[in-house]
Design an enzyme around this catalytic site. Structure first.
Site, PDB file in Angstrom:
ATOM      1  N   TRP A 107      -9.898   7.792  11.273  1.00 51.76           N
ATOM      2  CA  TRP A 107      -9.489   7.432  10.073  1.00 51.76           C
ATOM      3  C   TRP A 107     -10.532   6.285   9.768  1.00 51.76           C
ATOM      4  O   TRP A 107     -10.341   5.284  10.311  1.00 51.76           O
ATOM      5  CB  TRP A 107      -8.086   6.959  10.077  1.00 51.76           C
ATOM      6  CG  TRP A 107      -7.662   6.807   8.666  1.00 51.76           C
ATOM      7  CD1 TRP A 107      -6.876   7.693   7.813  1.00 51.76           C
ATOM      8  CD2 TRP A 107      -7.349   5.310   7.754  1.00 51.76           C
ATOM      9  NE1 TRP A 107      -6.548   6.768   6.768  1.00 51.76           N
ATOM     10  CE2 TRP A 107      -6.908   5.500   6.891  1.00 51.76           C
ATOM     11  CE3 TRP A 107      -7.756   4.046   8.599  1.00 51.76           C
ATOM     12  CZ2 TRP A 107      -6.562   4.123   6.082  1.00 51.76           C
ATOM     13  CZ3 TRP A 107      -7.448   2.882   7.606  1.00 51.76           C
ATOM     14  CH2 TRP A 107      -6.735   3.078   6.577  1.00 51.76           C
ATOM     15  N   GLU A 118       2.166   7.557  -3.361  1.00 58.41           N
ATOM     16  CA  GLU A 118       1.589   8.186  -2.221  1.00 58.41           C
ATOM     17  C   GLU A 118       1.633   9.498  -2.025  1.00 58.41           C
ATOM     18  O   GLU A 118       0.431  10.022  -1.405  1.00 58.41           O
ATOM     19  CB  GLU A 118       2.130   7.248  -1.006  1.00 58.41           C
ATOM     20  CG  GLU A 118       3.432   7.717  -0.524  1.00 58.41           C
ATOM     21  CD  GLU A 118       3.889   7.247   0.803  1.00 58.41           C
ATOM     22  OE1 GLU A 118       5.100   6.904   0.906  1.00 58.41           O
ATOM     23  OE2 GLU A 118       2.951   6.973   1.517  1.00 58.41           O
ATOM     24  N   HIS A 173       9.455  -7.685 -21.683  1.00 55.20           N
ATOM     25  CA  HIS A 173       8.341  -9.086 -21.575  1.00 55.20           C
ATOM     26  C   HIS A 173       7.112  -8.497 -21.466  1.00 55.20           C
ATOM     27  O   HIS A 173       6.114  -9.204 -21.062  1.00 55.20           O
ATOM     28  CB  HIS A 173       8.893  -9.576 -20.370  1.00 55.20           C
ATOM     29  CG  HIS A 173      10.307 -10.334 -20.616  1.00 55.20           C
ATOM     30  ND1 HIS A 173      10.546 -11.500 -21.375  1.00 55.20           N
ATOM     31  CD2 HIS A 173      11.532  -9.915 -20.295  1.00 55.20           C
ATOM     32  CE1 HIS A 173      11.756 -11.811 -21.615  1.00 55.20           C
ATOM     33  NE2 HIS A 173      12.477 -10.730 -20.735  1.00 55.20           N
ATOM     34  N   ARG A 219      -0.962  11.369  11.770  1.00 56.20           N
ATOM     35  CA  ARG A 219      -1.204   9.763  11.342  1.00 56.20           C
ATOM     36  C   ARG A 219      -2.255   9.616  10.178  1.00 56.20           C
ATOM     37  O   ARG A 219      -2.454   8.422   9.976  1.00 56.20           O
ATOM     38  CB  ARG A 219      -1.831   9.414  12.791  1.00 56.20           C
ATOM     39  CG  ARG A 219      -0.854   9.205  13.970  1.00 56.20           C
ATOM     40  CD  ARG A 219      -1.335   9.215  15.300  1.00 56.20           C
ATOM     41  NE  ARG A 219      -2.150   8.065  15.314  1.00 56.20           N
ATOM     42  CZ  ARG A 219      -1.690   6.847  16.115  1.00 56.20           C
ATOM     43  NH1 ARG A 219      -0.452   7.252  16.546  1.00 56.20           N
ATOM     44  NH2 ARG A 219      -2.263   5.801  16.406  1.00 56.20           N
ATOM     45  N   CYS A 228      -6.520   6.493  13.227  1.00 54.26           N
ATOM     46  CA  CYS A 228      -6.958   7.221  14.391  1.00 54.26           C
ATOM     47  C   CYS A 228      -6.202   7.599  15.513  1.00 54.26           C
ATOM     48  O   CYS A 228      -5.088   6.797  15.739  1.00 54.26           O
ATOM     49  CB  CYS A 228      -8.174   6.353  15.021  1.00 54.26           C
ATOM     50  SG  CYS A 228      -9.331   5.948  13.813  1.00 54.26           S
ATOM     51  N   LYS A 256      -0.192   7.170   9.021  1.00 52.36           N
ATOM     52  CA  LYS A 256       1.137   7.077   9.311  1.00 52.36           C
ATOM     53  C   LYS A 256       1.351   5.646   9.995  1.00 52.36           C
ATOM     54  O   LYS A 256       2.412   5.018   9.586  1.00 52.36           O
ATOM     55  CB  LYS A 256       1.455   8.014  10.396  1.00 52.36           C
ATOM     56  CG  LYS A 256       3.117   8.007  10.709  1.00 52.36           C
ATOM     57  CD  LYS A 256       3.995   8.337   9.503  1.00 52.36           C
ATOM     58  CE  LYS A 256       5.426   8.253   9.696  1.00 52.36           C
ATOM     59  NZ  LYS A 256       6.165   7.967   8.794  1.00 52.36           N
ATOM     60  N   ASN A 278      -9.566   3.793  18.937  1.00 51.03           N
ATOM     61  CA  ASN A 278      -8.667   3.758  17.836  1.00 51.03           C
ATOM     62  C   ASN A 278      -8.691   2.041  17.268  1.00 51.03           C
ATOM     63  O   ASN A 278      -8.522   1.297  18.464  1.00 51.03           O
ATOM     64  CB  ASN A 278      -7.033   4.023  18.296  1.00 51.03           C
ATOM     65  CG  ASN A 278      -5.998   3.846  17.338  1.00 51.03           C
ATOM     66  OD1 ASN A 278      -6.455   3.421  16.081  1.00 51.03           O
ATOM     67  ND2 ASN A 278      -4.885   4.158  17.784  1.00 51.03           N
ATOM     68  N   GLY A 279      -8.573   1.737  16.292  1.00 53.12           N
ATOM     69  CA  GLY A 279      -8.579   0.200  16.008  1.00 53.12           C
ATOM     70  C   GLY A 279      -9.746  -0.400  15.522  1.00 53.12           C
ATOM     71  O   GLY A 279     -10.874   0.286  15.339  1.00 53.12           O
ATOM     72  N   LYS A 300       6.880   6.378  -3.299  1.00 56.02           N
ATOM     73  CA  LYS A 300       6.966   7.601  -2.537  1.00 56.02           C
ATOM     74  C   LYS A 300       5.961   8.608  -3.718  1.00 56.02           C
ATOM     75  O   LYS A 300       5.379   9.424  -3.261  1.00 56.02           O
ATOM     76  CB  LYS A 300       8.469   8.083  -2.882  1.00 56.02           C
ATOM     77  CG  LYS A 300       8.754   9.047  -1.691  1.00 56.02           C
ATOM     78  CD  LYS A 300       8.835   8.223  -0.237  1.00 56.02           C
ATOM     79  CE  LYS A 300       8.057   7.336   0.277  1.00 56.02           C
ATOM     80  NZ  LYS A 300       8.495   6.542   1.316  1.00 56.02           N
ATOM     81  N   GLU A 340      11.022   1.825  -4.242  1.00 56.90           N
ATOM     82  CA  GLU A 340      10.685   2.797  -3.056  1.00 56.90           C
ATOM     83  C   GLU A 340      10.481   4.251  -3.875  1.00 56.90           C
ATOM     84  O   GLU A 340       9.713   4.884  -3.260  1.00 56.90           O
ATOM     85  CB  GLU A 340      11.991   3.079  -2.125  1.00 56.90           C
ATOM     86  CG  GLU A 340      11.770   4.029  -1.129  1.00 56.90           C
ATOM     87  CD  GLU A 340      10.587   4.010  -0.128  1.00 56.90           C
ATOM     88  OE1 GLU A 340      10.042   3.242  -0.069  1.00 56.90           O
ATOM     89  OE2 GLU A 340      10.416   4.927   0.517  1.00 56.90           O
TER      90      GLU A 340
END
Ligand code: M6R
Length: 606
Positions: free
Chosen positions: A75, A486, A502, A27, A2, A601, A99-100, A483, A479
């Site tokens: 969010w 996402e 394996h 974000r 948020c 973000k 937020n949170g 990338k 990485e």
């Protein structure tokens, strides 16, 4: 996560709130809203979806006119994304954005229901609004203080009381919030990028501090109503840094900014050809003699830590454990006062990384933070701090932050190795000289954009793919895989090349793409035979390799060849095509590159 904004000034604020919210879009969010004092009323407009939906709602329901207000991008955490669950939320006299997470919201909700209150949304935010109203007896600060004593969690609030037109209140516990100070106007914002168009001067609100923004000035109090005098901070970030400047997406712009970001990050930390962290207050003496090093972080920052593990162990011969912060914090980790814990974070506010830092301090370890966001919680709480100097990173998919994080890992690895006598000054000078050449080499890797674009075109219809590598190349392939996942939404796995046989090799079917990272010369033969095994089973193999490494046609279908550089530094160039492949795959799929679905973000909640 948020985003919160707020404005008190002389200008009509609806458009200012929307403009500042736009700057927080990166974000990640699924709905948005604003509340504005329209004379004595608080007018709320909110809508599920992007800010354009909110604009449409305002066209339909009218743009509130007023010079003080709060805004929010949500969010979803408690309750699905919907108009009703969007912020601002109302609780009688009080309207808030949040937020949170309020951890004990259920018990508070039951308590308030017992007092005859009704709720219209599924959010913890509405619970906080109603609790504030429950404690409100004409004095906003008293209501805020009482609320702060009774809610648990990590959160920030922007608050308006109906009886105090023109005044915005703000308070935080953990989740970041700043108070911007302009000419005859003031702001609140989740981060400073939101307000750069208006002012660069701001106060960092600490946990349990209350900001009061009124037409008569801005004051900050503690929970005992003491007025605080705080240092005014100044953001030296160029306001253009938070603009796309002609690039189609922030991610592409940030990939292109990497050579400069590395230059800026290492330049002032090298003296007479040797790494020198004294400007960060870190001497060689402070880096000497640790028994173990733990690198703790999340996502891409954790992958930067993996590169760090390989290079610190190789050069300094100190054991390095890399941990995912959310695992570390609940694992009763074996950390002692003889250990160094390195926390890596772009935002400096990632909840799990912050908790890992605090736990490490409790366990008596020395802590060192590698952080991009100035003044963030992790930056402030660590014993030692090295800022990465990348400027703001806006795209959710981290690129330049990773690049500068690994640059700092190199400086640290060289320094720790020198401090421990594992390398001599000549060797250290030689390595440092090669590091100084990296921005130029990274630039050349960025210029291979068309090759990466072509590689992306071969992946775009894939349902799944594999990334493989050995040693540092394995760290890097993780990485690359993250990338791609996402932003392209294509499933991918990264595997240590030697592990394929394996089990994972059974996944390979005709035409399945695989990306092999091959930069470590002593491991080339080994990786190449794994590539051949994949190709023989029908895989379409793309190789990202260092110049001079020859790969035959029975091992790869397409090769992206990078400039020559020492193996140990190869991650800095090899990551670039991996970033660009992910970027172009996402573009070709028509995805929202900078704001991938479900992602935020800065992950300030667990
Ligand atoms: O702000 P931080 O560096 O602590 O963030 C850690 C991760 O959330 C972050 O790297 C995330 O994995 C990125 N979206 C990856 O691109």
């Amino acid at each position: 996560m948020c985003g919160i904004v707020g404005y008190v000034g002389k200008h009509s604020c609806a458009e200012i709130l929307l403009g500042t919210l736009e700057k927080l879009e990166y974000r990640g969010y699924d709905s948005a809203g604003i509340a504005v004092f329209d004379h004595d009323n608080i007018e709320v407009r909110k809508a599920q979806g992007r800010l354009k939906n909110l604009r449409e709602r305002m066209e339909k329901d009218g743009v509130p006119s007023g010079v003080a207000g709060i805004g929010h991008t949500r969010w979803a955490t408690h309750g699905e994304p919907s108009d009703i669950n969007s912020h601002p939320h109302n609780g009688g006299n009080v309207t808030i954005v949040h937020n949170g997470i309020i951890e004990n919201y259920k018990e508070i909700k039951n308590f308030l229901i017992g007092k005859g209150r009704h709720f219209v949304s599924q959010t913890d935010t509405e619970v906080a609004a109603q609790l504030l109203d429950y404690y409100y007896n004409g004095d906003p600060i008293e209501a805020i203080v009482e609320t702060m004593h009774n809610v648990r969690g990590s959160f920030a609030l922007g608050i308006m009381f109906k009886d105090f037109p023109g005044t915005v209140f703000a308070v935080r516990k953990e989740s970041p919030l700043i108070v911007g100070i302009g000419a005859e106007e003031s702001f609140i914002a989740s981060d400073v990028t939101a307000i750069l168009n208006y002012t660069r001067d701001y106060y960092l609100l600490e946990p349990n501090e209350i900001a009061v923004l009124s037409p008569y000035g801005t004051n900050i109090y503690d929970l005992h109503y003491n007025k605080l005098s705080k240092p005014l901070m100044h953001a030296d970030w160029d306001e253009n840094a938070a603009e796309k400047q002609g690039y189609a997406h922030f991610m592409l712009k940030e990939i292109h900014e990497q050579p400069e970001a590395v230059k800026t990050t290492i330049r002032s930390r090298i003296t007479d050809g040797l790494p020198d962290l004294e400007e960060c207050g870190i001497t060689l003496e402070m880096l000497r003699g640790f028994r173990n090093i733990h690198v703790v972080a999340c996502g891409t920052a954790m992958h930067a830590g993996l590169v760090g593990k390989y290079i610190i162990e190789e050069l300094a011969r100190v054991p390095v454990n890399v941990d995912i912060a959310s695992e570390f914090r609940y694992r009763d980790p074996l950390v002692t006062k003889d250990d160094l814990v390195i926390i890596i974070s772009q935002s400096g506010e990632t909840a799990d990384s912050l908790a890992a830092l605090r736990l490490s301090k409790e366990l008596g370890a020395k802590t060192l933070a590698i952080v991009n966001a100035k003044g963030s919680s992790i930056a402030r709480e660590a014993d030692m701090l090295i800022y990465t100097l990348a400027g703001p990173e806006i795209a959710v998919a981290s690129t330049k932050a990773y690049m500068v994080q690994i640059s700092v890992m190199y400086l640290l690895a060289f320094s720790i190795a020198l401090a421990n006598g594992a390398i001599n000054e000549d060797k250290c000078r030689e390595l440092t000289a090669e590091l100084v050449k990296m921005p130029e080499r990274i630039e050349k890797a960025v210029q291979l954009e068309e090759n990466s674009q072509y590689a992306a075109s071969t992946l775009v219809n894939a349902e799944s793919l594999l990334y493989i590598g050995r040693g540092l190349d394995y760290a890097l392939s993780m990485e690359g895989s993250l990338k791609l996942k996402e932003i392209s939404y294509i499933h991918s796995e990264s595997y240590a090349a030697g592990e394929l046989k394996h089990g994972t090799i059974s996944l390979i079917t005709e035409g399945m793409p695989a990306i092999a990272v091959v930069t470590q010369k002593r491991l080339v033969e080994k990786t190449v035979s794994n590539m051949k095994e994949m190709k023989a089973r029908g895989a379409y193999v793309i190789a990202v390799c260092a110049e001079g490494i020859s790969i035959e046609s029975d091992a790869a279908d397409y090769i992206i060849s990078l400039d020559e550089c020492p193996d140990i530094l190869a991650p800095m160039t090899a990551v670039v095509p991996l970033q660009l492949i992910a970027y172009y795959t996402s573009v070709l799929k028509g995805n929202d590159v900078d704001k991938p679905r479900n992602l935020a973000k800065s992950v300030t909640v667990e």
